[in-house]
Design an enzyme around this catalytic site. Structure first.
Site, PDB file in Angstrom:
ATOM      1  N   ASN A 105     -12.131  -0.920  -5.225  1.00 51.48           N
ATOM      2  CA  ASN A 105     -11.795  -1.199  -6.617  1.00 51.48           C
ATOM      3  C   ASN A 105     -12.967  -1.866  -7.349  1.00 51.48           C
ATOM      4  O   ASN A 105     -13.414  -2.938  -6.952  1.00 51.48           O
ATOM      5  CB  ASN A 105     -10.564  -2.111  -6.668  1.00 51.48           C
ATOM      6  N   CYS A 117      -5.839  -5.323  -7.501  1.00 55.45           N
ATOM      7  CA  CYS A 117      -5.733  -5.023  -6.074  1.00 55.45           C
ATOM      8  C   CYS A 117      -5.321  -6.264  -5.282  1.00 55.45           C
ATOM      9  O   CYS A 117      -4.807  -6.141  -4.173  1.00 55.45           O
ATOM     10  CB  CYS A 117      -7.028  -4.414  -5.538  1.00 55.45           C
ATOM     11  N   HIS A 118      -5.514  -7.453  -5.857  1.00 54.34           N
ATOM     12  CA  HIS A 118      -5.061  -8.669  -5.176  1.00 54.34           C
ATOM     13  C   HIS A 118      -3.534  -8.711  -5.071  1.00 54.34           C
ATOM     14  O   HIS A 118      -3.000  -9.459  -4.269  1.00 54.34           O
ATOM     15  CB  HIS A 118      -5.592  -9.923  -5.883  1.00 54.34           C
ATOM     16  N   GLU A 154      -0.878 -16.709 -10.266  1.00 53.35           N
ATOM     17  CA  GLU A 154       0.047 -15.881 -11.051  1.00 53.35           C
ATOM     18  C   GLU A 154       1.501 -16.264 -10.840  1.00 53.35           C
ATOM     19  O   GLU A 154       2.374 -15.803 -11.592  1.00 53.35           O
ATOM     20  CB  GLU A 154      -0.184 -14.402 -10.736  1.00 53.35           C
ATOM     21  N   TYR A 201       0.845  -1.191   0.000  1.00 54.92           N
ATOM     22  CA  TYR A 201       0.000   0.000   0.000  1.00 54.92           C
ATOM     23  C   TYR A 201       0.888   1.251   0.000  1.00 54.92           C
ATOM     24  O   TYR A 201       0.586   2.234  -0.663  1.00 54.92           O
ATOM     25  CB  TYR A 201      -0.934   0.005   1.216  1.00 54.92           C
TER      26      TYR A 201
END
Length: 174
Positions: free
Chosen positions: A134, A142-143, A169, A111
């Site tokens: 979001n 945002c993940h 990912e 953040y």
């Protein structure tokens, strides 16, 4: 004053139902859940940003997004190329754009990193609030935002979804 049609459809994904909403030109939201689950919340949101919004189910208006999300979940693609439009406060839009522009597939940022990116390093809490709102689950990543200590903290869709997406990912594309 006319009404604004907002077209939507749902898809099943490995992280649950996704609700995709279009204004007919651009995608305006991708949310976890179904229209039945989110209708009240979406009506309030729609009233804030559109003239007399009416939600109309129309898969044809969002099928191109479903295809790109399916390719993402099948590890055939890391990027999204459909047109979308942010509807939020100027600060929220700045944060969401920074997420989209500066956090590539498979990478995490804090953040604080995002607060620095938008030129406001003391706005860590405000960045967290914007990230929580979001409107583009998965697409605006945002993940990929984690706590300064490297821990996973809050995720609007639930930490289980965040963990799944980050793990997804980390595996190389085929």
């Amino acid at each position: 004053m006319g009404e604004t049609k907002l077209y939507y459809d749902e898809m099943v994904s490995p992280v649950g139902s996704l609700l995709i909403i279009s204004d007919g030109q651009r995608i305006v939201r991708i949310d976890y859940g179904s229209m039945a689950d989110l209708e009240t919340q979406l009506e309030k949101w729609g009233d804030r940003y559109f003239d007399h919004p009416v939600f109309v189910q129309d898969a044809k208006k969002v099928n191109h997004v479903k295809e790109q999300l399916q390719a993402y979940f099948q590890r055939k693609s890391q990027e999204f190329s459909f047109n979308f439009a942010f509807h939020g406060t100027p600060f929220q839009q700045k944060v969401w754009q920074a997420l989209y522009d500066t956090i590539p597939y498979g990478v995490t940022k804090t953040y604080k990193d995002i607060a620095v990116t938008i030129g406001n390093p003391k706005a860590v809490r405000a960045v967290g609030g914007a990230v929580n709102k979001n409107p583009f689950s998965i697409v605006v990543p945002c993940h990929r935002v984690i706590g300064t200590n490297g821990k996973m903290v809050g995720y609007n869709g639930g930490l289980d979804k965040k963990e799944y997406l980050l793990q997804h990912e980390q595996v190389l594309l085929v």
